[in-house]
Design a protein around this motif. Structure first.
Motif, PDB file in Angstrom:
ATOM      1  N   GLU A 110     -19.934  70.910 -15.427  1.00 46.78           N
ATOM      2  CA  GLU A 110     -18.594  70.471 -15.803  1.00 46.78           C
ATOM      3  C   GLU A 110     -18.321  69.068 -15.259  1.00 46.78           C
ATOM      4  N   GLY A 111     -17.833  68.195 -16.126  1.00 45.48           N
ATOM      5  CA  GLY A 111     -17.530  66.823 -15.735  1.00 45.48           C
ATOM      6  C   GLY A 111     -18.633  65.835 -16.041  1.00 45.48           C
ATOM      7  N   ASN A 149     -17.055  63.826 -19.750  1.00 48.11           N
ATOM      8  CA  ASN A 149     -16.264  64.837 -19.038  1.00 48.11           C
ATOM      9  C   ASN A 149     -16.443  66.213 -19.691  1.00 48.11           C
ATOM     10  N   THR A 151     -16.743  69.993 -20.622  1.00 50.30           N
ATOM     11  CA  THR A 151     -16.051  71.209 -20.205  1.00 50.30           C
ATOM     12  C   THR A 151     -16.603  72.387 -21.001  1.00 50.30           C
ATOM     13  N   GLU A 153     -15.201  74.007 -23.210  1.00 53.66           N
ATOM     14  CA  GLU A 153     -14.808  73.902 -24.622  1.00 53.66           C
ATOM     15  C   GLU A 153     -15.870  73.189 -25.456  1.00 53.66           C
ATOM     16  N   GLU A 178     -22.716  75.054 -20.914  1.00 56.10           N
ATOM     17  CA  GLU A 178     -22.294  74.727 -19.558  1.00 56.10           C
ATOM     18  C   GLU A 178     -23.175  75.484 -18.580  1.00 56.10           C
ATOM     19  N   ASP A 182     -21.191  76.174 -11.508  1.00 63.81           N
ATOM     20  CA  ASP A 182     -20.241  75.081 -11.695  1.00 63.81           C
ATOM     21  C   ASP A 182     -20.366  74.081 -10.545  1.00 63.81           C
TER      22      ASP A 182
END
Length: 251
Positions: A110-111, A149, A151, A153, A178, A182
């Motif tokens: 993530e990111g 970024n 995510t 989604e 993903e 995390d």
């Protein structure tokens, strides 16, 4: 041929004319939703008797300045001047199945940022559009698609569509997910292992320091045995008693 009117040149082996570029180009125009019209043009000035011939995948098919072909065809079409041994036009053809690549990885934290690249072989050059599976609206246009970024989604299957005047073609699906770990969990693991490593290093340094201190003590203050200490103590008491006796006699 000379630079004086009415004169001519003769000689052996004669005059040879070489044409390195025919100047032929194929223009593509959509006739309707099913057919395309290909037209052969030359940048050179040709006589009225000049005639064009068409080739499909380097095989002769017909004469004429224009040709109707099915839209979406991946065959290669080119035109030549009839009776000419020179070069023909560059072949025109629809996009081959595009290939897609991902950098740095298809499994993202993530990111993070991920870049997708689409490429194909086509003439005229293809335009690119990016889609996510089960979505009608495109996500991006252009050969390169960058997701910043990242995510949850953004996870899913992506593909690109290559299109030119001859037709269009889609790539295979590319799955981007993903990572199961995390970023927060990853930072916790890194911090934990860093602390453990520091504690191990400090413990090793303490052990080395203790061992060195013992080694120094053993060389500067040698230990005596218990028997030697007792003998020395008794000798001191005997000398003290003798000294007292002498004093008494003297009085």
């Amino acid at each position: 041929m000379t630079n004086k009117p009415g004169e001519k040149y003769t000689g052996s082996p004669g005059v040879t004319l070489s044409v390195t570029d025919s100047g032929l180009q194929v223009q593509v125009r959509r006739s309707d939703s099913t057919w395309l019209e290909l037209t052969c043009h030359s940048s050179c000035v040709l006589s009225d008797r000049a005639e064009y011939v068409w080739y499909k995948n380097e095989k002769y098919i017909k004469r004429g300045s224009s040709l109707l072909v099915s839209s979406g065809s991946t065959d290669r079409y080119s035109c030549y001047l009839r009776g000419s041994s020179g070069h023909g036009s560059p072949a025109v053809y629809g996009p081959q199945r595009p290939s897609v690549s991902v950098s740095p990885s298809a499994e993202m934290l993530e990111g993070d940022s991920v870049t997708l690249t689409c490429s194909t072989d086509a003439n005229p050059a293809a335009n690119y559009t990016w889609y996510k599976e089960h979505e009608d609206s495109p996500r991006a246009s252009g050969q390169i698609f960058t997701i910043t970024n990242f995510t949850a989604e953004h996870s899913g299957n992506y593909y690109c569509e290559a299109q030119n005047e001859m037709g269009r073609s889609n790539s295979t699906l590319l799955l981007i997910t993903e990572s199961a770990v995390d970023r927060t969990t990853m930072i916790i693991h890194i911090t934990r292992w860093t602390l453990v490593s520091v504690m191990v290093i400090l413990l090793l340094l303490f052990c080395l320091w203790t061992r060195k201190k013992k080694a120094v003590s053993s060389t500067t203050e040698p230990h005596e045995s218990r028997e030697a200490v007792e003998v020395r103590h008794l000798s001191s008491e005997t000398e003290l008693t003798k000294g007292s006796s002498s004093v008494l006699i003297k009085s």
